[in-house]
Design an enzyme around this catalytic site. Structure first.
Site, short mmCIF file in Angstrom:
data_model
loop_
_atom_site.label_atom_id
_atom_site.label_comp_id
_atom_site.label_asym_id
_atom_site.label_seq_id
_atom_site.Cartn_x
_atom_site.Cartn_y
_atom_site.Cartn_z
N GLU A 113 1.51 0.33 -4.92
CA GLU A 113 0.97 1.59 -5.43
C GLU A 113 2.11 2.61 -5.51
OE1 GLU A 113 -3.51 1.99 -3.68
OE2 GLU A 113 -1.92 2.34 -2.26
N ASP A 125 0.85 -1.18 0.00
CA ASP A 125 0.00 0.00 0.00
C ASP A 125 0.90 1.25 0.00
OD1 ASP A 125 -2.79 0.99 0.38
OD2 ASP A 125 -1.89 1.90 2.18
#
Ligand code: CA
Length: 579
Positions: free
Chosen positions: A348, A319
């Site tokens: 990400e 993340d």
């Protein structure tokens, strides 16, 4: 900065259990006095205190004779503060106390020697992203243990005459399952009584104990063994069914900042800070872990190794990976590949706010080049379907401005030619997706663009978008329920928007059977034709050719040549979905 003077320790931190004695170690270099507190029951106030001895590396240690299995523990700092153990592998209900367990007793039958029959690597991979409770929590799931690890582990579950759960995934044909957070997070009440409260819901991007499974998905959340054994049972069943399991890891921030374990054990060390001393907030959640600091990096690497070995996790999704400094990412990739050469790593490549991490250390797009990990490709998403939450149009909505980026994306986001320059050195560095758990799910996004769109036209547009996805070079990722047109009532960030909004209603699979059949066939087509999943840049450049379609500006046409035969692909996007 003061912390630069801290020594890194190679000692095994946390709790090391044996039936004869248990050793506790905690790193708290600026603390004067640390005591171990041992509880028989996590709700009791009464406990035993044991002084811990500080070594010059900042590690406090104590060895307690006897069998401590089943006890709970915390650390008392400088006679006043009490914290749980960030290195703990087991916890009480609701993260209140760390727990002493014998991990050997947490293995389900058949665990030790099992292997996963799944040789999908690089662009053969098809990722299915899902939240634990969403998957089997709904009344239509047919599962006995609804919304639990064991519910997802069930085989042969049905809604009327359609398969659900794990059996559905087998039928669908995806190769890797990405589980949204399954480590211990803080914002859901884990107690059994609270489980059916539909507002007691969260995606779980609010970490508390990185090395403990989340308790709310266990059948006995107050028994520390239950969550461990049941998560392992799920992983075993998924492996037996041929799926690899990807874990969502949120090493970019913790739910608590100033009052977190980390910050109380070593004040001003674990979190990035601005010049004025306040916490940097590149996560948008109030803090960010200073991954570039030695003991933070060590914690992250050891945590990843723990999940990859103790739980046999096959991949990690980072993340806000941009906030993890690139040196830590490189080390993590190297260490994990020694454990499992095919381990899948992606993340990400963006932040959610301003960070104090220098630009040249962030893990952003382009920095993955030839480093054996992949990035979620937002250019792909934006070019195919427009923006995440607004009415912006992409290629599938007939926006010809997106056509060039869409072509680059379809060709694997490589340096295809001077008109199509992507960020990836090879196609397997790009995770292609149209939606994830974040932002509007595609069915709702279509309604945002065309507020009066009929369900029939929405079905058509979804077919076009996923048709593009499964015939693009790179690695496709879908969100659970995309395969039968799941909707989320126009809510663009449903992280705490109640279980009702997030749950997967399996009756949709029946209702949208035609779409589901098409979607399943797309996956089968991709698996059948290697032309849609070429692994080298050179092969794509040689074999894939775009051609000009003069009659329309909203079509993309391409051929892929193999053995003097051509696959012809045409994507026909029109401003009016009814046409
Ligand atoms: Ca929790």
């Amino acid at each position: 900065m003061m912390h630069k003077a801290y020594k890194i320790t190679e000692k095994k931190l946390g709790c090391s259990y044996s039936p004869e004695s248990t050793v506790f170690r905690v790193w708290a270099p600026s603390r004067q006095v640390v005591k171990l507190m041992v509880y028989n029951n996590f709700l009791e106030v009464r406990r035993k205190l044991y002084p811990m001895i500080k070594d010059e590396d900042g590690v406090f240690e104590v060895e307690i004779a006897g069998d401590l299995k089943g006890k709970f523990y915390t650390f008392q700092l400088d006679l006043k503060l009490e914290v749980t153990d960030p290195y703990a592998v087991a916890s009480s209900l609701n993260s209140l106390k760390s727990a002493v367990v014998d991990l050997k007793e947490t293995n389900p039958e058949g665990w030790e020697d099992h292997v996963v029959q799944n040789d999908s690597t690089e662009c053969d991979v098809i990722v299915y992203e899902v939240h634990m409770k969403d998957f089997t929590g709904h009344e239509t799931s047919g599962a006995k243990f609804k919304g639990k690890y064991l519910g997802m582990a069930e085989n042969d579950t049905w809604f009327e005459d359609v398969k659900t759960g794990l059996s559905h995934l087998k039928e669908l044909g995806v190769t890797h399952v990405h589980l949204l957070p399954i480590y211990d997070y803080l914002t859901v009440d884990e107690s059994a009584e609270a489980f059916n409260d539909e507002y007691n819901y969260n995606w779980g991007y609010d970490p508390e104990h990185y090395n403990v499974p989340e308790g709310s998905y266990a059948t006995e959340p107050s028994n520390p063994i239950s969550r461990i054994k049941e998560l392992k049972t799920l992983i075993l069943e998924m492996h037996k069914a041929g799926f690899k399991v990807i874990m969502d890891v949120v090493y970019n921030h913790t739910y608590r900042g100033k009052d977190s374990n980390f910050n109380m054990l070593a004040p001003n060390y674990y979190f990035r800070r601005r010049e004025d001393g306040t916490f940097s907030d590149g996560s948008g959640c109030g803090n960010e872990l200073a991954t570039e600091n030695d003991m933070v990096r060590k914690f992250i690497i050891e945590s990843l190794v723990f999940w990859a070995t103790e739980y046999k996790i096959d991949g990690f999704r980072f993340d806000l990976m941009a906030l993890i400094d690139i040196d830590t990412v490189k080390e993590a990739v190297d260490v994990l590949r020694l454990i499992n050469k095919d381990i899948m790593i992606f993340g990400e490549p963006w932040t959610a706010g301003l960070t104090t991490l220098p630009d040249n250390k962030t893990t952003t797009k382009g920095r993955q080049s030839e480093l054996n990990f992949a990035l979620l490709n937002d250019t792909y998403l934006n070019s195919i379907k427009g923006d995440g939450n607004g009415g912006g149009r992409g290629f599938v909505h007939g926006n010809s401005d997106c056509k060039n980026d869409a072509e680059t994306s379809i060709a694997g986001s490589i340096f295809y030619d001077y008109g199509h320059i992507g960020f990836a050195a090879k196609p397997s560095e790009s995770i292609n997706y149209i939606n994830s758990h974040d932002n509007l799910i595609l069915f709702d996004k279509m309604r945002k663009v065309f507020p009066y769109i009929s369900d029939v036209d929405n079905d058509k547009l979804n077919r076009l978008a996923f048709g593009v996805l499964f015939t693009s070079q790179g690695i496709p990722l879908i969100h659970a329920g995309n395969e039968f047109l799941r909707e989320k009532h126009m809510i663009d960030n449903s992280y705490n928007a109640s279980f009702k909004i997030n749950a997967i209603d399996w009756s949709l699979k029946k209702k949208n059977a035609g779409f589901y059949s098409y979607f399943k066939d797309l996956i089968a087509l991709r698996k059948e034709r290697f032309e849609f999943r070429m692994n080298t840049t050179q092969e794509i450049k040689e074999k894939l050719k775009f051609f000009h379609i003069p009659s329309s500006s909203n079509c993309i046409g391409l051929t892929i040549e193999t053995d003097h035969k051509f696959l012809l692909v045409v994507y026909n996007a029109h401003e009016n979905p009814s046409l």
